[in-house]
Write a protein that holds these residues in place. Sequence first.
Motif, PDB file in Angstrom:
ATOM      1  N   CYS A  55       0.863  -1.176   0.000  1.00 19.95           N
ATOM      2  CA  CYS A  55       0.000   0.000   0.000  1.00 19.95           C
ATOM      3  C   CYS A  55       0.905   1.233   0.000  1.00 19.95           C
ATOM      4  N   THR A  56       0.509   2.243  -0.734  1.00 18.16           N
ATOM      5  CA  THR A  56       1.310   3.455  -0.788  1.00 18.16           C
ATOM      6  C   THR A  56       0.425   4.693  -0.926  1.00 18.16           C
ATOM      7  N   ILE A  57       0.900   5.795  -0.380  1.00 13.75           N
ATOM      8  CA  ILE A  57       0.256   7.082  -0.579  1.00 13.75           C
ATOM      9  C   ILE A  57       1.152   7.872  -1.521  1.00 13.75           C
ATOM     10  N   ASP A  58       0.619   8.211  -2.666  1.00 13.31           N
ATOM     11  CA  ASP A  58       1.319   9.019  -3.665  1.00 13.31           C
ATOM     12  C   ASP A  58       2.674   8.433  -4.047  1.00 13.31           C
ATOM     13  N   GLN A  59       2.796   7.120  -3.887  1.00 17.00           N
ATOM     14  CA  GLN A  59       4.053   6.417  -4.184  1.00 17.00           C
ATOM     15  C   GLN A  59       5.218   7.079  -3.451  1.00 17.00           C
ATOM     16  N   THR A  60       4.920   7.659  -2.309  1.00 13.14           N
ATOM     17  CA  THR A  60       5.924   8.322  -1.470  1.00 13.14           C
ATOM     18  C   THR A  60       6.074   7.596  -0.142  1.00 13.14           C
ATOM     19  N   PHE A  61       4.954   7.297   0.477  1.00  9.61           N
ATOM     20  CA  PHE A  61       4.947   6.552   1.739  1.00  9.61           C
ATOM     21  C   PHE A  61       4.477   5.136   1.441  1.00  9.61           C
ATOM     22  N   TRP A  62       5.326   4.181   1.791  1.00  8.98           N
ATOM     23  CA  TRP A  62       5.063   2.785   1.473  1.00  8.98           C
ATOM     24  C   TRP A  62       4.961   1.970   2.758  1.00  8.98           C
TER      25      TRP A  62
END
Length: 113
Positions: A96-103
């Motif tokens: 799962c990732t937020i904006d492909q920044t936080f994984w």
Amino acid sequence: QVRVEESGGGLVQPGGALKLSCVVYGRPSDDAVLTWFRQTSGTEREFVAGIGWSANDPFYTGSVKGRFTISRDSAKNTVYLQMNSLKPEDTAVYYCTIDQTFWGPGIQVTVSS
């Protein structure tokens, strides 16, 4: 600081179902996009499904369309990936990732008889 953590993986037989959860800690921006990726050994991470943090606009890769459903429970800060009619080729570590920044750390899904 925003972070995410996956849960709900495991072993399932072909044709079975699993529901993955991604808990979001912190407050993403309103225009953030939450996305599920997956990766098998020796391959690049593959996009699976995504949804806007504030919008109900799910989108999927072709191979899972009609079988997987991404949804969001804002009250619980959680994004789900309901996976039905699972196939052996769905076996992977799911991220799962937020904006492909936080994984997140990833969680194993194995589809096998």
